[in-house]
Design an enzyme around this catalytic site. Structure first.
Site, PDB file in Angstrom:
ATOM      1  N   HIS A 116      -2.135   2.767  -6.219  1.00 44.79           N
ATOM      2  CA  HIS A 116      -1.880   1.480  -5.564  1.00 44.79           C
ATOM      3  C   HIS A 116      -2.346   1.431  -4.117  1.00 44.79           C
ATOM      4  CE1 HIS A 116       0.591   0.789  -9.121  1.00 44.79           C
ATOM      5  NE2 HIS A 116       0.386  -0.495  -8.858  1.00 44.79           N
TER       6      HIS A 116
ATOM      7  N   ASP B 244      -4.547  -1.502  -2.754  1.00 41.80           N
ATOM      8  CA  ASP B 244      -4.261  -2.295  -1.543  1.00 41.80           C
ATOM      9  C   ASP B 244      -5.477  -2.349  -0.618  1.00 41.80           C
ATOM     10  OD1 ASP B 244      -1.750  -2.754  -2.463  1.00 41.80           O
ATOM     11  OD2 ASP B 244      -0.724  -1.392  -1.083  1.00 41.80           O
TER      12      ASP B 244
ATOM     13  N   GLU C  51      -3.824 -10.289  -7.602  1.00 40.85           N
ATOM     14  CA  GLU C  51      -5.234 -10.146  -7.227  1.00 40.85           C
ATOM     15  C   GLU C  51      -5.947 -11.501  -7.283  1.00 40.85           C
ATOM     16  OE1 GLU C  51      -3.818  -8.997 -10.012  1.00 40.85           O
ATOM     17  OE2 GLU C  51      -5.247  -8.803 -11.667  1.00 40.85           O
TER      18      GLU C  51
END
Lengths: 117, 322
Positions: free
Chosen positions: B190, B194, B220
């Site tokens: 993750h 990010d 997203e």
């Protein structure tokens, strides 16, 4: 020698020992004072309370900045008389102020010479 | 720090000017109250002031009242200089809006100490404003990408659509979705995901005009509102945005990652008076068409085009697969 009107030690403390600034203040005073003194005399002669108050207030401020306490007090008395419209007391108070001013101007010259020196 | 000195008496002005300059202040000196009020009421005027009480045109308390009437963004800290020493005078001065007063002739050390108090108050105000602005930013922006958050971008879209109807111009709505983003998270984690979202935001902002809006719509998904966008140019602009994402792999903590984006484009002028939610649904349908067409492309939502929209349940399933 006239009575000391300007407290030089206090004036120096007020300008934080800056002799250049002290000289500038003395020069401004010397330049401005006669005009205001004359304006005060005119206001007193014409018994104009508002103008007496205003001119005496200005002179009081200038003299306070110069650490000339007795002269500032004499101006403050005139300001007070002007505010209270005590016209009959104008002449006497103005004479006292003029007398103190005479001594002050003599001392001022001595101060200027000292600062220059 | 800038400070304004107002005194009609030249010796006082000179004395204050020199004392304050020596203490590191940037001094503006004026000789009456009217000039003082004008300076202090300027949006970028001085925030500290030393005001003589008795002055021509407008006295010190009068200046305080004028300044306090003005809706200032920043607080102005005002000190009255006075030879008036009665309690009534002091009360009247403070009631006019002054923060402090100093008896003339002033002592230089006392003057500087009083001004330091003023500076502490002004610094405190600066910190409060900073904190308020930070909270305002957090309430309106997405924490990760710093783009407008969903609530705000929807609001901006609603306003822009109303404006475009009034002015008979077209607004372009772009519903954008990163392709296969789930696999980025699954493969690299993750943190890298990010990084990709942040880089996407950066590229989207760089691809639009300063007065267009870009918001993070969901995980997203991004929503772009191109204001006053001529229909003839909208498709080309959408393709440029698509290319801005795909043309270079995105830098991330796991190294460069190739990323593409699918876009659904809707031109408001072609859809008449429809609610925002309905237009967004149609843009989403166009986005679905772009996904179905192989991704990394733009599809235009057209009112004449038969809807390819799947049923809501299926839509959710597709969203999961994006």
């Amino acid at each position: 020698m006239p009575n000391a009107i300007i407290d030089l030690a206090e004036l120096l403390a007020r300008v934080e020992n800056d002799h250049g600034l002290m000289r500038e203040l003395l020069l401004i005073f010397k330049d401005e004072f006669p005009g205001h003194l004359q304006a005060l005399r005119d206001a007193v002669d014409s018994m104009d309370g508002d103008r007496v108050t205003a001119e005496a207030h200005t002179l009081k401020g200038m003299l306070s900045n110069l650490a000339a306490t007795s002269a500032a007090d004499a101006a403050a008395r005139l300001e007070q008389l002007g505010q209270n419209r005590e016209i009959s007391k104008f002449q006497e108070a103005c004479s006292v102020f003029e007398s103190v001013s005479k001594d002050l101007l003599l001392q001022l010259d001595a101060c200027m010479a000292e600062v220059h020196g | 720090m800038r400070i304004l000195v107002a005194d009609d008496e030249m010796m006082s002005r000179k004395l204050l000017l020199k004392t304050l300059e020596r203490a590191g202040y940037e001094v503006t000196a004026v000789e009456n109250g009217r000039l003082a009020a004008e300076q202090l009421c300027l949006p970028d005027g001085p925030r500290l002031a030393l005001l003589d009480w008795v002055m021509p045109e407008l006295d010190g308390p009068g200046v305080c009242r004028e300044v306090r009437k003005t809706k200032h963004q920043s607080y102005v800290y005002m000190v009255l200089l006075t030879s008036k020493e009665s309690k009534e005078d002091v009360v009247a001065g403070l009631e006019s809006g002054a923060d402090d007063y100093l008896i003339k002739p002033f002592d230089p050390e006392e003057l500087k100490a009083r001004l330091r108090t003023g500076l502490r108050i002004l610094n405190l105000e600066d910190r409060l404003i900073e904190a308020r602005e930070e909270m305002r930013f957090q309430a309106t922006h997405d924490g990760l990408t710093s783009l407008w958050n969903r609530g705000v971008i929807m609001d901006l879209l609603g306003r822009e659509l109303a404006r475009s109807r009034r002015e008979h111009v077209s607004t372009a709505i772009l519903m954008c979705d990163l392709d296969h983003f789930k696999s980025v998270n699954d493969t690299y984690g993750h943190v890298t995901g990010d990084d990709v979202l942040k880089e996407t935001a950066k590229r989207l902002l760089a691809s639009v005009r300063s007065y267009d809006f870009v918001g993070r719509y969901g995980g997203e998904e991004f929503l772009i509102v191109l204001n006053n966008c001529k229909p003839a140019f909208a498709f080309a602009r959408a393709e440029e945005i698509c290319k801005a994402i795909s043309q270079k792999p995105m830098p991330s903590s796991s190294g460069p990652i190739p990323i593409t984006m699918s876009l659904g484009l809707l031109l408001s002028q072609e859809w008449g008076f429809r609610p925002v939610e309905e237009l967004l649904h149609e843009a989403d349908v166009a986005l679905y068409a772009a996904k179905a067409a192989g991704r990394n492309c733009v599809k235009l939502a057209s009112p004449t085009m038969p809807s390819l929209a799947p049923e809501p349940q299926e839509q959710e399933h597709i969203r999961m697969r994006r």
